[in-house]
Design a protein around this motif. Structure first.
Motif, PDB file in Angstrom:
ATOM      1  N   THR A 106      -3.946  -2.924  -2.390  1.00 45.32           N
ATOM      2  CA  THR A 106      -3.620  -3.399  -3.737  1.00 45.32           C
ATOM      3  C   THR A 106      -2.446  -2.659  -4.348  1.00 45.32           C
ATOM      4  N   SER A 122      -5.442  -5.944 -12.182  1.00 50.18           N
ATOM      5  CA  SER A 122      -6.020  -4.988 -11.235  1.00 50.18           C
ATOM      6  C   SER A 122      -7.399  -5.445 -10.749  1.00 50.18           C
ATOM      7  N   LEU A 130      -8.175  -6.590  -6.726  1.00 57.15           N
ATOM      8  CA  LEU A 130      -9.305  -5.996  -5.993  1.00 57.15           C
ATOM      9  C   LEU A 130     -10.249  -7.091  -5.491  1.00 57.15           C
ATOM     10  N   ALA A 137      -8.112   2.215  -9.433  1.00 51.48           N
ATOM     11  CA  ALA A 137      -9.056   1.544  -8.537  1.00 51.48           C
ATOM     12  C   ALA A 137     -10.483   2.035  -8.784  1.00 51.48           C
ATOM     13  N   VAL A 164      -7.252   0.657  -2.001  1.00 50.46           N
ATOM     14  CA  VAL A 164      -6.107   1.281  -2.672  1.00 50.46           C
ATOM     15  C   VAL A 164      -4.803   0.901  -1.956  1.00 50.46           C
TER      16      VAL A 164
END
Lengths: 164, 164
Positions: free
Chosen positions: B62, B40, B44, B69, B59
């Motif tokens: 991804t 994650s 980002l 997030a 958001v």
């Protein structure tokens, strides 16, 4: 709305419409993370780059449990990063050691970049790993280069999707 | 026991005795992983390098949940990779966008190396991201360079511990 200039990679082609799609499978960063995106995989890779080959050494150097090390090594063999090679010490049964495949060795720029970014995090403490070129003694630099030999800063980089 | 020659980084100094110690805190790879070693966080970071700044864009691009997030962005601000900047659309309340700090931008060689390794995994499918140098049009190469401008292959690299 005016786009504020920022120091990012310039996107071109389909990638310039990045906000308009989200389908998976296109991203090489994700592909890399799928293979080596865990702490345990990366610290094993680290030890392979520093010359370890044998299970006992890998476990001792990484501090991983034997179960975790076994699982990761099997996965990395299956992903083509490592290959098993039998060896035998006098009077012992045959065991396997692990060596990086060509694909595994292609992680060298990733390993070098991770080392150099980590060095910058601890600069004030003088900790880190110094990488040098043994032919000329010069330090290895955390820079990105093009085929013409130029240092390429972030803001002079263009990214395009291949294959679409 | 004779050491088999292998294509690894040559370790020197304390690092050459790598099998004899295991204390933590020395490894810049681990420091980097502590900051950006999750899927994650890395996806980002990818979107920041491709120019995203706003929470909704991040958001959507991804596919992370808003909760995930938020948590990762807050951590990356706290780690010094991102900074928050207020912005206001006409008739809307003030919101924050996120931009890479200098430290965050120093992840560029990591991002470039992850992209290029991932490209090599999908070469047969012609998928990936092509990175080029916009000043000369040449492709960016997955190579490691020293301060003298040489391409440094793995087997010509020497690693030493700094600060001990």
């Amino acid at each position: 709305m005016a786009e504020i200039h920022s120091d990012t990679i310039e996107t071109a082609g389909a990638l310039a419409q990045r906000s308009e799609w989200k389908d998976g499978g296109w991203c090489p960063i994700e592909r890399t993370i799928d293979l080596v995106g865990t702490r345990s995989a990366m610290i094993l890779i680290r030890e392979f780059f520093f010359g370890a080959r044998r299970f006992d050494d890998l476990v001792r150097r990484t501090g991983l449990t034997e179960a975790m090390a076994s699982r990761r090594l099997a996965q990395m063999v299956s992903d083509g990063l490592l290959e098993r090679r039998p060896y035998q010490e006098p009077g012992q049964r045959t065991r396997n050691e692990y060596v990086l495949t060509d694909l595994g060795r292609h992680l060298f720029p990733v390993v070098a970049a991770l080392i150099q970014f980590g060095n910058s995090l601890a600069e004030d403490r003088g900790q880190g790993i110094e990488l040098t070129h043994d032919q000329c003694g010069a330090p290895i630099e955390p820079a990105v280069h093009c085929a013409e030999g130029h240092d390429v800063p972030l803001e002079e980089t263009v990214a395009r999707l291949a294959g679409r």
